[in-house]
Design a protein around this motif. Sequence first.
Motif, short mmCIF file in Angstrom:
data_model
loop_
_atom_site.label_atom_id
_atom_site.label_comp_id
_atom_site.label_asym_id
_atom_site.label_seq_id
_atom_site.Cartn_x
_atom_site.Cartn_y
_atom_site.Cartn_z
N ALA A 191 44.64 5.88 68.30
CA ALA A 191 44.12 5.28 67.06
C ALA A 191 43.26 6.28 66.29
O ALA A 191 43.38 6.42 65.07
CB ALA A 191 43.33 4.02 67.38
N ARG A 195 44.45 7.82 62.67
CA ARG A 195 43.62 7.61 61.48
C ARG A 195 43.21 8.95 60.86
O ARG A 195 43.10 9.08 59.63
CB ARG A 195 42.38 6.80 61.87
CG ARG A 195 41.47 6.44 60.69
CD ARG A 195 42.21 5.62 59.66
NE ARG A 195 42.57 4.30 60.17
CZ ARG A 195 43.51 3.53 59.67
NH1 ARG A 195 44.22 3.95 58.64
NH2 ARG A 195 43.79 2.36 60.18
N GLU A 196 43.01 9.95 61.69
CA GLU A 196 42.64 11.27 61.18
C GLU A 196 43.81 11.94 60.45
O GLU A 196 43.63 12.57 59.41
CB GLU A 196 42.20 12.17 62.35
CG GLU A 196 41.78 13.58 61.91
CD GLU A 196 41.40 14.45 63.09
OE1 GLU A 196 41.16 15.65 62.87
OE2 GLU A 196 41.36 13.94 64.22
N HIS A 199 45.19 8.63 56.71
CA HIS A 199 44.09 7.69 56.41
C HIS A 199 44.57 6.31 56.02
O HIS A 199 43.84 5.33 56.17
CB HIS A 199 43.21 8.26 55.29
CG HIS A 199 42.53 9.55 55.65
ND1 HIS A 199 41.58 9.63 56.65
CD2 HIS A 199 42.67 10.81 55.17
CE1 HIS A 199 41.14 10.87 56.75
NE2 HIS A 199 41.80 11.61 55.88
N LYS A 202 48.69 1.86 58.90
CA LYS A 202 48.31 0.61 59.57
C LYS A 202 48.47 0.81 61.08
O LYS A 202 49.53 1.20 61.56
CB LYS A 202 49.21 -0.54 59.09
CG LYS A 202 48.87 -1.89 59.75
CD LYS A 202 49.86 -2.96 59.33
CE LYS A 202 49.73 -3.31 57.87
NZ LYS A 202 50.62 -4.44 57.50
N ILE A 203 47.41 0.55 61.83
CA ILE A 203 47.40 0.80 63.27
C ILE A 203 47.32 -0.53 64.03
O ILE A 203 46.33 -1.27 63.89
CB ILE A 203 46.22 1.70 63.68
CG1 ILE A 203 46.28 3.02 62.92
CG2 ILE A 203 46.21 1.95 65.18
CD1 ILE A 203 45.05 3.90 63.12
N GLY A 220 39.50 2.93 64.31
CA GLY A 220 40.33 2.86 63.10
C GLY A 220 41.49 1.91 63.18
O GLY A 220 42.31 1.87 62.25
N THR A 222 43.78 -1.23 62.73
CA THR A 222 43.83 -2.30 61.73
C THR A 222 43.84 -3.67 62.41
O THR A 222 43.17 -4.59 61.98
CB THR A 222 45.09 -2.15 60.86
OG1 THR A 222 45.21 -0.80 60.40
CG2 THR A 222 45.04 -3.09 59.66
#
Length: 335
Positions: A191, A195-196, A199, A202-203, A220, A222
Amino acid sequence: MDKNLVKLVRAFLLLVLSLAIGIIGYMIIEGYSFVNAVYMSVITISTVGYGEVEPLSKSGKLFTSTYIIVNLGIFAYVVSIFTTYLLEGELRVIFRNFIQGREVKQLRNHTIVCGYGRNGSKACEQLIKEKREFVLIDNNEELLQHFKNNGKFQSLVGDATADEVLKDAGIEKASSIITTLPSDAQNVFIALTARELNHDIKIIARASDQNSEKKLYRAGATHVVMPDALGGMHMAQLIAKPYVIEFLELLNGVGGENVVLDEFSFDQLQEKYHQKSLAQLDIRKNTGVTVIGLKEQNKGFLFNPHPETTVNHGDVLIILGAQENIDSFKKQYST
C-alpha cells in the motif's frame, strides 16, 4: 529481466568471454593473426580435434592445455543450458513472458492483483466476470500455470512488495490495486509503495488484524477488507436476517437467479439525458431496471431517490434488474 533469460544470457556471455581470452592469448603468446587466433580458439573450445594452424611453442602448449581443461566445464555448462531451453520449452516461456511484458506496458486504467491465494483467486474470478483488464502478481510460478492458460489476462512471477515488479505490472498507469497477501505487513508495504508510485490509485487491501486495518489506512489504502470479520458477521446474519442475506447473495451471483446490481455514472449517459430527473428518464418503464440509489457528488448516497431527483454531473446511479434489463438500459441510455 526474466530469471530464465538471465541464465541464457549468462551462458552466452561466458562463451564469448572464453572465446575472447583464447583469441587474445594466441595473438600474444604465439603471435597468430586475428583470424588464426579465432580459428584456434574455436576448435579448442569445441574440442573437435583439428591440428594447430601453426606449431605451438612450449608456452603455447601450456596455455592450450589449461584452456582446454577450463573450457571443458564451460562448454558442458553452455551446452546444458542451450539444451534445456531447446528441449524443455524454456525459449517458449521466455517468448511468452516477453509478449506479456509488451502487452502489460500497453494497459491503461487496469487493476493489479497481488497474491493468488483464496482471496486473490476470487478477486480474479470476479474481475474476469466483469471483463476488467488486470495483471496478477504472485511469486509461485507453479500456482500461476493454471491462470496463465487464460490469454486474455496477464500474470507476472515476482515479489509484489518489490518496486520493480509493481512497475513491470504498470503501477503508474493502473487505476486500482488489490493486495491479498497473507501477511498484513506485506500488504501495508505494498500500500505504501503503490501510493508513492501512483498518487491517484485506488488501493483495496486485505487485513487479518484490526490493528493492521488502521496501519493500512495510514499507509494509503482506500478500502480495507477483513475477510474473517466479514465471514463471522455473515454467519450471524444468516440466523438473524436469513432472507435479507439470501437476497444479497442473489445480487452477488451466489444464487441461480439472474439478478444484477450495477452502477452507472452521469458521464456514461447520453447527452440528451443530462440534467434530467428520474421521472423524465423513466428508466423502469423503458428498460425494467429499478434505480434503488443515487450517489450525489456532494451529498452522498440517496436511497430510493424521489422521482423528481435530477441526475447531475458527478452523480452515480445504483441500478437493479435482470441481466437482460441491465443490457437494455445500457443500450438505450449509454453513450
